[in-house]
Design a protein around this motif. Sequence first.
Motif, PDB file in Angstrom:
ATOM      1  N   ILE A  66       0.839  -1.206   0.000  1.00 26.31           N
ATOM      2  CA  ILE A  66       0.000   0.000   0.000  1.00 26.31           C
ATOM      3  C   ILE A  66       0.875   1.257   0.000  1.00 26.31           C
ATOM      4  O   ILE A  66       0.594   2.230  -0.716  1.00 26.31           O
ATOM      5  CB  ILE A  66      -0.945   0.009   1.212  1.00 26.31           C
ATOM      6  N   ASP A  67       1.937   1.245   0.793  1.00 26.76           N
ATOM      7  CA  ASP A  67       2.844   2.397   0.828  1.00 26.76           C
ATOM      8  C   ASP A  67       3.477   2.644  -0.537  1.00 26.76           C
ATOM      9  O   ASP A  67       3.635   3.795  -0.960  1.00 26.76           O
ATOM     10  CB  ASP A  67       3.938   2.185   1.871  1.00 26.76           C
ATOM     11  N   PHE A  68       3.837   1.574  -1.229  1.00 23.51           N
ATOM     12  CA  PHE A  68       4.447   1.737  -2.550  1.00 23.51           C
ATOM     13  C   PHE A  68       3.417   2.242  -3.553  1.00 23.51           C
ATOM     14  O   PHE A  68       3.726   3.079  -4.417  1.00 23.51           O
ATOM     15  CB  PHE A  68       5.054   0.414  -3.030  1.00 23.51           C
ATOM     16  N   ARG A  69       2.179   1.766  -3.445  1.00 21.93           N
ATOM     17  CA  ARG A  69       1.105   2.281  -4.309  1.00 21.93           C
ATOM     18  C   ARG A  69       0.972   3.794  -4.110  1.00 21.93           C
ATOM     19  O   ARG A  69       0.865   4.549  -5.097  1.00 21.93           O
ATOM     20  CB  ARG A  69      -0.211   1.579  -3.967  1.00 21.93           C
ATOM     21  N   ARG A  70       0.984   4.226  -2.864  1.00 21.69           N
ATOM     22  CA  ARG A  70       0.888   5.662  -2.579  1.00 21.69           C
ATOM     23  C   ARG A  70       2.076   6.411  -3.181  1.00 21.69           C
ATOM     24  O   ARG A  70       1.911   7.486  -3.760  1.00 21.69           O
ATOM     25  CB  ARG A  70       0.823   5.880  -1.067  1.00 21.69           C
ATOM     26  N   TRP A  71       3.277   5.847  -3.064  1.00 23.59           N
ATOM     27  CA  TRP A  71       4.485   6.486  -3.600  1.00 23.59           C
ATOM     28  C   TRP A  71       4.366   6.670  -5.109  1.00 23.59           C
ATOM     29  O   TRP A  71       4.671   7.744  -5.649  1.00 23.59           O
ATOM     30  CB  TRP A  71       5.712   5.643  -3.248  1.00 23.59           C
ATOM     31  N   VAL A  72       3.914   5.625  -5.806  1.00 16.17           N
ATOM     32  CA  VAL A  72       3.787   5.703  -7.267  1.00 16.17           C
ATOM     33  C   VAL A  72       2.769   6.761  -7.668  1.00 16.17           C
ATOM     34  O   VAL A  72       3.042   7.626  -8.518  1.00 16.17           O
ATOM     35  CB  VAL A  72       3.378   4.327  -7.844  1.00 16.17           C
ATOM     36  N   PHE A  73       1.612   6.741  -7.048  1.00 17.34           N
ATOM     37  CA  PHE A  73       0.560   7.664  -7.452  1.00 17.34           C
ATOM     38  C   PHE A  73       0.858   9.103  -7.032  1.00 17.34           C
ATOM     39  O   PHE A  73       0.403  10.052  -7.688  1.00 17.34           O
ATOM     40  CB  PHE A  73      -0.792   7.205  -6.925  1.00 17.34           C
ATOM     41  N   THR A  74       1.626   9.278  -5.983  1.00 13.52           N
ATOM     42  CA  THR A  74       2.049  10.627  -5.614  1.00 13.52           C
ATOM     43  C   THR A  74       2.886  11.234  -6.725  1.00 13.52           C
ATOM     44  O   THR A  74       2.747  12.418  -7.061  1.00 13.52           O
ATOM     45  CB  THR A  74       2.844  10.607  -4.295  1.00 13.52           C
ATOM     46  N   ARG A  75       3.741  10.420  -7.332  1.00 16.71           N
ATOM     47  CA  ARG A  75       4.589  10.918  -8.420  1.00 16.71           C
ATOM     48  C   ARG A  75       3.834  11.064  -9.736  1.00 16.71           C
ATOM     49  O   ARG A  75       4.204  11.870 -10.588  1.00 16.71           O
ATOM     50  CB  ARG A  75       5.801  10.009  -8.580  1.00 16.71           C
ATOM     51  N   LEU A  76       2.759  10.307  -9.918  1.00 18.73           N
ATOM     52  CA  LEU A  76       1.959  10.427 -11.130  1.00 18.73           C
ATOM     53  C   LEU A  76       0.895  11.522 -11.020  1.00 18.73           C
ATOM     54  O   LEU A  76       0.320  11.929 -12.029  1.00 18.73           O
ATOM     55  CB  LEU A  76       1.278   9.093 -11.447  1.00 18.73           C
ATOM     56  N   ALA A  77       0.643  11.998  -9.798  1.00 18.48           N
ATOM     57  CA  ALA A  77      -0.411  12.990  -9.588  1.00 18.48           C
ATOM     58  C   ALA A  77      -0.155  14.278 -10.367  1.00 18.48           C
ATOM     59  O   ALA A  77      -1.100  14.937 -10.823  1.00 18.48           O
ATOM     60  CB  ALA A  77      -0.559  13.293  -8.099  1.00 18.48           C
ATOM     61  N   GLU A  78       1.121  14.649 -10.535  1.00 13.72           N
ATOM     62  CA  GLU A  78       1.455  15.882 -11.258  1.00 13.72           C
ATOM     63  C   GLU A  78       0.984  15.859 -12.709  1.00 13.72           C
ATOM     64  O   GLU A  78       0.837  16.902 -13.332  1.00 13.72           O
ATOM     65  CB  GLU A  78       2.966  16.105 -11.240  1.00 13.72           C
ATOM     66  N   THR A  79       0.749  14.670 -13.246  1.00 13.57           N
ATOM     67  CA  THR A  79       0.351  14.544 -14.651  1.00 13.57           C
ATOM     68  C   THR A  79      -1.142  14.755 -14.852  1.00 13.57           C
ATOM     69  O   THR A  79      -1.603  14.774 -15.990  1.00 13.57           O
ATOM     70  CB  THR A  79       0.735  13.157 -15.192  1.00 13.57           C
ATOM     71  N   GLY A  80      -1.892  14.873 -13.749  1.00 14.82           N
ATOM     72  CA  GLY A  80      -3.336  15.005 -13.845  1.00 14.82           C
ATOM     73  C   GLY A  80      -4.073  13.685 -13.784  1.00 14.82           C
ATOM     74  O   GLY A  80      -5.299  13.635 -13.957  1.00 14.82           O
ATOM     75  N   LEU A  81      -3.359  12.591 -13.525  1.00 11.20           N
ATOM     76  CA  LEU A  81      -3.962  11.255 -13.541  1.00 11.20           C
ATOM     77  C   LEU A  81      -4.855  11.006 -12.322  1.00 11.20           C
ATOM     78  O   LEU A  81      -5.833  10.264 -12.402  1.00 11.20           O
ATOM     79  CB  LEU A  81      -2.858  10.196 -13.597  1.00 11.20           C
ATOM     80  N   LEU A  82      -4.523  11.646 -11.176  1.00  4.38           N
ATOM     81  CA  LEU A  82      -5.219  11.379  -9.919  1.00  4.38           C
ATOM     82  C   LEU A  82      -6.170  12.501  -9.536  1.00  4.38           C
ATOM     83  O   LEU A  82      -5.882  13.677  -9.768  1.00  4.38           O
ATOM     84  CB  LEU A  82      -4.204  11.180  -8.789  1.00  4.38           C
ATOM     85  N   GLU A  83      -7.290  12.113  -8.928  1.00  6.06           N
ATOM     86  CA  GLU A  83      -8.233  13.101  -8.402  1.00  6.06           C
ATOM     87  C   GLU A  83      -7.649  13.713  -7.140  1.00  6.06           C
ATOM     88  O   GLU A  83      -7.301  13.003  -6.199  1.00  6.06           O
ATOM     89  CB  GLU A  83      -9.568  12.415  -8.078  1.00  6.06           C
ATOM     90  N   PRO A  84      -7.505  15.033  -7.069  1.00  8.92           N
ATOM     91  CA  PRO A  84      -6.947  15.646  -5.857  1.00  8.92           C
ATOM     92  C   PRO A  84      -7.921  15.542  -4.686  1.00  8.92           C
ATOM     93  O   PRO A  84      -9.119  15.326  -4.874  1.00  8.92           O
ATOM     94  CB  PRO A  84      -6.725  17.106  -6.275  1.00  8.92           C
ATOM     95  N   ALA A  89      -3.022   6.670  -2.099  1.00  9.56           N
ATOM     96  CA  ALA A  89      -3.038   5.207  -2.051  1.00  9.56           C
ATOM     97  C   ALA A  89      -4.359   4.646  -2.574  1.00  9.56           C
ATOM     98  O   ALA A  89      -4.414   3.499  -3.027  1.00  9.56           O
ATOM     99  CB  ALA A  89      -2.792   4.715  -0.625  1.00  9.56           C
ATOM    100  N   LEU A  90      -5.427   5.443  -2.513  1.00 11.65           N
ATOM    101  CA  LEU A  90      -6.719   4.995  -3.052  1.00 11.65           C
ATOM    102  C   LEU A  90      -6.687   4.931  -4.575  1.00 11.65           C
ATOM    103  O   LEU A  90      -7.414   4.141  -5.183  1.00 11.65           O
ATOM    104  CB  LEU A  90      -7.838   5.930  -2.596  1.00 11.65           C
TER     105      LEU A  90
END
Length: 307
Positions: A66-84, A89-90
Amino acid sequence: MSIAAKAAEMRTMQIPLAAHGKTIPAERLGALTPTDPAIGIEAIRRRYQEDGYVWLKGLLPRADVIDFRRWVFTRLAETGLLEPGHDFALGIAAAEVVDWNFANRRLMSIVRSAAYEGFCAQPPLVRFMDAFLEGISYLHKRKLMRYVQPGTPTATPAHYDLVYLRGGTSRLVTAWIPIGDTPAEMGGLVYLEGSHALGRGMEAEFGARSGDLSPEERISAYNRHMAEGGWISKDLPDMAERFDTRWLAADYEAGDVVLHSPYMIHASTTNGDRARRLRLSTDIRYQNVDDEIDVRWSNHWSLGDML
């Protein structure tokens, strides 16, 4: 079959799983059989040989995954992929437009990172693979990570992995690792039941027809005797009917690892998660270090590298 296993199969058969515009009928769906790593390496190896796969429950520490999932998505968030506004981790997918060029560049950076290397080579996994392969395990440098948005048609067609690794030993083992909880509706891997025998037959047929190919073409998935991209089919219902078998699906959890034979036919289905969670996973290959290694896999994965 245990009560829990029967319940899992009934749930799996009630979930509409689809790929490439076609839904797999309930009668052609079944449940993957889970394995407790505590049964011992010999019993695990026997299951792998018999079934073509082994689904190891909780092999890795759940919190670390779960921690690694959060790490990956934190770095992908800048691209607009994740809902702020959510715990990354969700993995809640953004409704806005994604900068795909930026997202692809960032993904290539992540798969070259020390953090990803450490995740793939974490001690519990390395110790297990050393025992499973009866020697020192070698982890191929080319390692793939995939994220799949919900509500998109993205799905991997049916194939077996040796098509892409013919330049080395056939004694390969693929480890598919869901990075986060991945219920069947999120489109994790599905396996064609009993298909490791079918894969061996297909590969033998290819070998018999490849006498007119150059050495480079014989190891390539992109030669004139192979289907486009090395795939077997995009029509999963038709494959199940044609071979009179079922696609096996599962509700994977963070910490699970699935090992499968290089001849085992598998695919993915579309991500239909109603909570709009991104599916995140990695597939990596191990072999005994003393066996011949496909040199094409000695470089990092790059998009469009034709492997």
